[in-house]
Design a protein around this motif. Sequence first.
Motif, PDB file in Angstrom:
ATOM      1  N   GLU A 185       7.614  34.404   2.072  1.00 41.27           N
ATOM      2  CA  GLU A 185       7.847  33.024   2.769  1.00 41.27           C
ATOM      3  C   GLU A 185       6.783  33.006   2.672  1.00 41.27           C
ATOM      4  O   GLU A 185       6.031  33.455   3.728  1.00 41.27           O
ATOM      5  N   THR A 186       7.193  30.943   2.807  1.00 39.75           N
ATOM      6  CA  THR A 186       5.890  30.855   2.520  1.00 39.75           C
ATOM      7  C   THR A 186       4.782  30.301   4.355  1.00 39.75           C
ATOM      8  O   THR A 186       3.061  30.217   3.679  1.00 39.75           O
ATOM      9  N   GLN A 187       4.850  30.097   5.056  1.00 41.77           N
ATOM     10  CA  GLN A 187       4.240  29.922   6.406  1.00 41.77           C
ATOM     11  C   GLN A 187       4.013  31.560   6.819  1.00 41.77           C
ATOM     12  O   GLN A 187       4.921  33.104   7.023  1.00 41.77           O
ATOM     13  N   GLU A 188       2.569  32.227   7.140  1.00 40.62           N
ATOM     14  CA  GLU A 188       2.079  33.473   7.128  1.00 40.62           C
ATOM     15  C   GLU A 188       2.488  33.763   8.914  1.00 40.62           C
ATOM     16  O   GLU A 188       3.196  34.611   8.881  1.00 40.62           O
ATOM     17  N   LYS A 189       2.912  33.194   9.462  1.00 41.60           N
ATOM     18  CA  LYS A 189       3.274  33.147  10.788  1.00 41.60           C
ATOM     19  C   LYS A 189       4.803  33.585  11.061  1.00 41.60           C
ATOM     20  O   LYS A 189       4.875  34.598  10.935  1.00 41.60           O
ATOM     21  N   GLN A 190       5.775  33.015  10.205  1.00 40.05           N
ATOM     22  CA  GLN A 190       7.388  33.205   9.804  1.00 40.05           C
ATOM     23  C   GLN A 190       7.451  34.329   8.986  1.00 40.05           C
ATOM     24  O   GLN A 190       8.065  35.518   9.054  1.00 40.05           O
ATOM     25  N   LEU A 191       6.175  34.356   8.356  1.00 36.67           N
ATOM     26  CA  LEU A 191       6.408  35.783   7.354  1.00 36.67           C
ATOM     27  C   LEU A 191       6.045  36.947   8.414  1.00 36.67           C
ATOM     28  O   LEU A 191       6.306  38.065   8.024  1.00 36.67           O
ATOM     29  N   MET A 192       4.524  37.362   8.977  1.00 36.01           N
ATOM     30  CA  MET A 192       3.979  38.466   9.714  1.00 36.01           C
ATOM     31  C   MET A 192       6.241  38.492  10.793  1.00 36.01           C
ATOM     32  O   MET A 192       6.464  40.073  11.239  1.00 36.01           O
ATOM     33  N   GLU A 193       6.426  36.881  11.431  1.00 37.43           N
ATOM     34  CA  GLU A 193       7.610  37.740  11.981  1.00 37.43           C
ATOM     35  C   GLU A 193       8.426  38.183  11.737  1.00 37.43           C
ATOM     36  O   GLU A 193       9.204  39.391  11.882  1.00 37.43           O
ATOM     37  N   ALA A 194       8.957  37.990  10.220  1.00 36.78           N
ATOM     38  CA  ALA A 194       9.858  38.181   9.113  1.00 36.78           C
ATOM     39  C   ALA A 194       9.999  39.520   8.798  1.00 36.78           C
ATOM     40  O   ALA A 194      10.371  40.555   9.499  1.00 36.78           O
ATOM     41  N   LYS A 195       8.299  40.356   8.548  1.00 37.59           N
ATOM     42  CA  LYS A 195       7.862  41.318   8.298  1.00 37.59           C
ATOM     43  C   LYS A 195       8.039  42.786   9.818  1.00 37.59           C
ATOM     44  O   LYS A 195       8.920  43.539  10.156  1.00 37.59           O
ATOM     45  N   GLN A 196       8.302  42.066  10.498  1.00 39.58           N
ATOM     46  CA  GLN A 196       8.626  43.128  11.777  1.00 39.58           C
ATOM     47  C   GLN A 196      10.313  43.114  12.188  1.00 39.58           C
ATOM     48  O   GLN A 196      10.135  44.540  12.229  1.00 39.58           O
ATOM     49  N   ALA A 197      10.379  41.813  12.235  1.00 41.79           N
ATOM     50  CA  ALA A 197      12.376  41.866  12.063  1.00 41.79           C
ATOM     51  C   ALA A 197      12.130  42.909  11.103  1.00 41.79           C
ATOM     52  O   ALA A 197      13.427  43.830  11.524  1.00 41.79           O
ATOM     53  N   VAL A 198      12.622  42.800   9.987  1.00 38.96           N
ATOM     54  CA  VAL A 198      12.794  43.131   8.734  1.00 38.96           C
ATOM     55  C   VAL A 198      12.149  45.179   8.392  1.00 38.96           C
ATOM     56  O   VAL A 198      13.094  45.972   8.681  1.00 38.96           O
ATOM     57  N   SER A 199      11.584  44.938   9.054  1.00 37.12           N
ATOM     58  CA  SER A 199      10.815  46.771   9.198  1.00 37.12           C
ATOM     59  C   SER A 199      11.685  47.468  10.699  1.00 37.12           C
ATOM     60  O   SER A 199      12.574  49.223  10.229  1.00 37.12           O
ATOM     61  N   GLY A 200      11.733  46.899  11.321  1.00 36.50           N
ATOM     62  CA  GLY A 200      12.837  47.225  12.795  1.00 36.50           C
ATOM     63  C   GLY A 200      14.508  47.495  12.063  1.00 36.50           C
ATOM     64  O   GLY A 200      14.415  48.740  12.550  1.00 36.50           O
TER      65      GLY A 200
END
Length: 719
Positions: A326-341
């Motif tokens: 995901e090219t935007q750092e903030k969205q990437l971090m949000e996605a990481k949290q969501a996927v891990s959950g």
Amino acid sequence: MAQFTRVSGSVGLISLKNPPVNALSAVVRQGIVDTVQRALSDPKVKSVVICGQNGIFCGGADIKEFGTAMSGPPLVPMIHAIEAAEKPVVAAIEGLALGGGLELALGCHYRIAHSKARLGLPEVSLGLLPAAGGTQRLPRLIGVPAALDLITTGRHVTAAEALKLGIVDQVTDHNTVDAAVKFALSVREHSLNARRISNNLCPPPSDLDALFEGAMQKVRQTARGAVAPVACVQAVRAAATMPYTQGMEREKELMATLFTSGQARALQYCFFAQRAVGRWSMPSGARWDTSKPRPIHKAAVIGLGTMGRGITVALAQTGLSVVAVETQEKQLMEAKQAVSGMLKRGAKRRGVAPVLDLVSYNCNLQAVADADLVIEAVFEDMDLKKKVFQQLSAVCKPGTLLCTNTSALDIDHLASQTPNPELVVGMHFFAPAHVMKLLEVVYGSRSSPQVVATAMQLGKKMGKVSVAVGNCRGFVGNRMLKPYMEHAFFLLEDGATPELVDQALEEFGFAMGVFRMSDLSGLDVGWRVRKEDGLAHPGMALGQAARVRQGRRYSPLADLLCEQDRFGQKTGMGWYQYDKPGGRVSRPDPWLHSFLEEYRARHGLVARRIDHQEVLERCLYTMINEGFRILEDGIAAGPEDIDMIYVFGYGWPRHRGGPMFYAGMVGLERVLERLEHYHQAHPDVPYLQPCNLLRRLVASGSPPIHRWREVIKKVRSQL
Ligand SMILES: CC/C=C\CC(=O)SCCNC(=O)CCNC(=O)[C@H](O)C(C)(C)COP(=O)(O)OP(=O)(O)OC[C@H]1O[C@@H](n2cnc3c(N)ncnc32)[C@H](O)[C@@H]1OP(=O)(O)O
């Protein structure tokens, strides 16, 4: 068939042989009757073991025989004869004991299972009930509540659970047949009276009426009009309240009503259709059995919105290493949290460790360089997708498969952005992508069969029902959805309300009516597409021309709602109202009703009474008509493909078999006649014009669905 041998001196070993699952076909039943008789009349045989060859005890009755005139010995007396035997009979359960297979085992005096075996009575999912004594013996063996659960859900249990419930007497990690033979030797002198389940009474539940009322309520809520779960409850009630012989009569009666019901036919059709779609073919002649999939070790997902996150989870859960971009750092971090959950919750549910380490996250597209397969899941915008495909072509190693999760866009156009169009294929997931069972694998005109085979196999590994389809706007599912939705809008113009339309569709068995579904997925999605197609832009919905676009009837109702930011659940209002943005409980909206009245008045439309039948005919028959066009165009290879897409991706009630099967059940002449009727009334709606293939099928005497392909071939060859 069944083979007989004598082992360990005095044990008669009967072994079922009917690959792949030792189904109880007429020949197998005859074999069992003959070998049991032989074992019982042989004085050297003191006890008997029944097992299945190739590591499977028995997958149940032969489903293929259900639609044919039954021959061979029936199951019920065969199982009675085993139970009545004066020599102990032991079932050695390896692999599976399902349906009639488990009922056969319940007729035996003892059951030994391998630790990896699974047992169950899945008849309900075929529109039937366990009518070889299963509804009468299982409650007597394990009690009413547990039997109700297994029989009404059809769920499989592990050997460990079966032992706990009391279905099996012993579980072994070793050779099951050896264990059963040893066991049979040890019980050869035992009295068998208490081991004959039919002799026993059901353990009495504390409040019988409340228990059955609760069970009935539960199945009625979840079954959405399916009749088999209700009959299952009635049959178990007979076990709890009647002597065994009367209970068996009741079981037989209930089975007779189910057996001839259209629902059983539909569900059995679905069983085979689900397997048939795996045997895909392309118009080029490429096929599932001649196209070898490529090995995939590492995958990548581009774009981590809702779809990308779900796809990442689905891939990681198959054990693949996944690069999530995901090219935007903030969205990437949000996605990481969501996927891990999601991975953690999924692992907890399945009782395994979460595979968090399999996913790496990156802002840079360069990170996908060594992936074997990339799935693009960026925003549904052709220009953006084209750019991503151009970049991927520059970054990826040679031979990487480039897949797009587009739900409607042109695969060939995307493929033309890359130097290797043969490596491009659509993988259309359905939200939530890690949950929904459907995957449309969309081949373009230049997709190589190997690439299609790889996508199909990957879908299967993810536990999906993968259906290979051709490239056209909306592919199969969304292409058919368009006339369905359009007609729902027309019905509102003609006098219906969203509640009335949804109620008709939900009573038919859909998980959600079209308007509730539209509110859930968001009205803005379709609005964006219509705007791109030049069908909608602000101001267009006014004036006399508002209801005609591109020379045909058009309803701007959804556009008008979007112009007022009524996007559905996400904004707390759409076709219904919700208590807050993101709320899930829909309520009829008086504002919407006044809005519809004003709209009709503005356009000189007179509201008339619309009944459920008109809703079903107009919404479903236009959808079906489009299905016939899809078959005619060669976008789907056969009606099974369309039906499985609708059952697994669009909430079509399985007990109605899918739209094309349903058309056959209604009668093709009737569908044709109603389409002609509505087309006459609405000549400005081209979707209502019956398609050539439907006419040809009717002219050919409306053959059964399994013979449609012959007519389809002829029609296609003439186009
Ligand atoms: C009086 C009435 C009494 C009893 C009623 C019944 O017993 S109804 C039947 C109850 N049994 C079932 O519902 C089991 C159905 N089968 C399955 O759930 C799965 O096939 C099974 C056994 C779990 C195996 O799954 P797997 O994924 O390993 O293989 P697959 O599903 O692809 O099946 C392989 C081929 O076997 C055919 N097949 C399976 N079960 C039956 C069956 N009971 N009768 C006939 N054929 C069966 C299946 O169609 C596959 O065939 P293929 O040609 O390869 O597609």
